[in-house]
Write a protein that holds these residues in place. Sequence first.
Motif, PDB file in Angstrom:
ATOM      1  N   TYR A 135      60.182  29.944   6.502  1.00 24.21           N
ATOM      2  CA  TYR A 135      59.670  28.601   6.564  1.00 24.21           C
ATOM      3  C   TYR A 135      60.662  27.581   5.621  1.00 24.21           C
ATOM      4  O   TYR A 135      60.989  26.613   5.753  1.00 24.21           O
ATOM      5  N   GLU A 136      61.088  28.287   4.338  1.00 26.39           N
ATOM      6  CA  GLU A 136      61.757  27.551   3.473  1.00 26.39           C
ATOM      7  C   GLU A 136      63.398  27.415   3.770  1.00 26.39           C
ATOM      8  O   GLU A 136      63.859  26.264   3.665  1.00 26.39           O
ATOM      9  N   MET A 137      63.758  28.348   4.638  1.00 30.71           N
ATOM     10  CA  MET A 137      65.149  28.287   5.062  1.00 30.71           C
ATOM     11  C   MET A 137      65.283  27.689   6.423  1.00 30.71           C
ATOM     12  O   MET A 137      66.395  27.093   6.705  1.00 30.71           O
ATOM     13  N   HIS A 138      64.199  27.053   7.015  1.00 30.17           N
ATOM     14  CA  HIS A 138      64.268  26.316   8.354  1.00 30.17           C
ATOM     15  C   HIS A 138      63.205  25.288   8.308  1.00 30.17           C
ATOM     16  O   HIS A 138      62.652  25.153   9.489  1.00 30.17           O
ATOM     17  N   ARG A 139      63.532  24.661   7.381  1.00 27.50           N
ATOM     18  CA  ARG A 139      62.604  23.376   7.057  1.00 27.50           C
ATOM     19  C   ARG A 139      62.766  22.410   8.180  1.00 27.50           C
ATOM     20  O   ARG A 139      61.564  22.028   8.861  1.00 27.50           O
TER      21      ARG A 139
END
Length: 292
Positions: A135-139
């Motif tokens: 989730y954080e790496m593909h905001r």
Amino acid sequence: MGSSERHPAIDPGFGYHLLRQALRLFGKNLAQLQPAEYRQVQEQATRSFELESRVLAADEAEGVMIPVQQLDASLNQLVSRYESREAFLQDLAVNGLDEAGLRLALQRELLFDAVMQRVTADCPGVSDIDVGLFYEMHRERFEAPETRVARHILITVNPEYAENTRHAAYARVEQLVEKLAGRVNRFADFAKRYSECPTAMQGGALGDVKPGQLYAELDAMLFSLPAGEISPIVESEMGFHLLLCDKIKPGKRIPLSRAAGKIRVLLQQRHQRNCQQAWLDSLSSQNSRQAV
């Protein structure tokens, strides 16, 4: 040249792979293939059939069974794509197959799938940390874009009608601008009376508009307007427009709590594919060592 002439005593399992590859690569039955196409199909079918055979001969395939009901359902699904059972059998014959041979080929295919599922049984699960990191790496995947609630008035350009020549259409829009005089509260009424778009019945309402949904010229204008403002005259390939930006709905991020389920499924599928590929690679290595 028909398929039966190319391989009169073909293994039904391999014949099924030939047909699948012919449909996948060229959207054709075997009998419709040109010689060069057939060679390409044969090469791909050989690879897929050999892979299937290696998997079915592996230790992991021992004890795997396919229920008769599942095999029947798979066969009936294919039959249902045809107008009649006779048409189905005729198509099989054209491709050098019969129902008994197809049934054996489908059983092999189902066994292959079942073995590949067994291989992934010990595949590591997806943790909450994995989900959070994705989730954080593909905001950007979880950003809902800004939208605009909009209305428009369209005067079309059509040289076949005097009142809709380009010059006349533009003059009519200019008159509407003068009559409106920036009165936002009258825009829907004007759209009903004057717009030549089907949306006139709804007061020119375009609903919630996402970026890139309209013609480029309209899109650029709409997303530059403040809320509650009417645009200058905008030309598109349809004609001349007036736009009203009723409301701006800011973009927002889909929260992790809502995205987590889909992320978990995506990562689990990815892990399973990786496990299956690693197992297939090890199987190929074993076969290579045994061959030596």
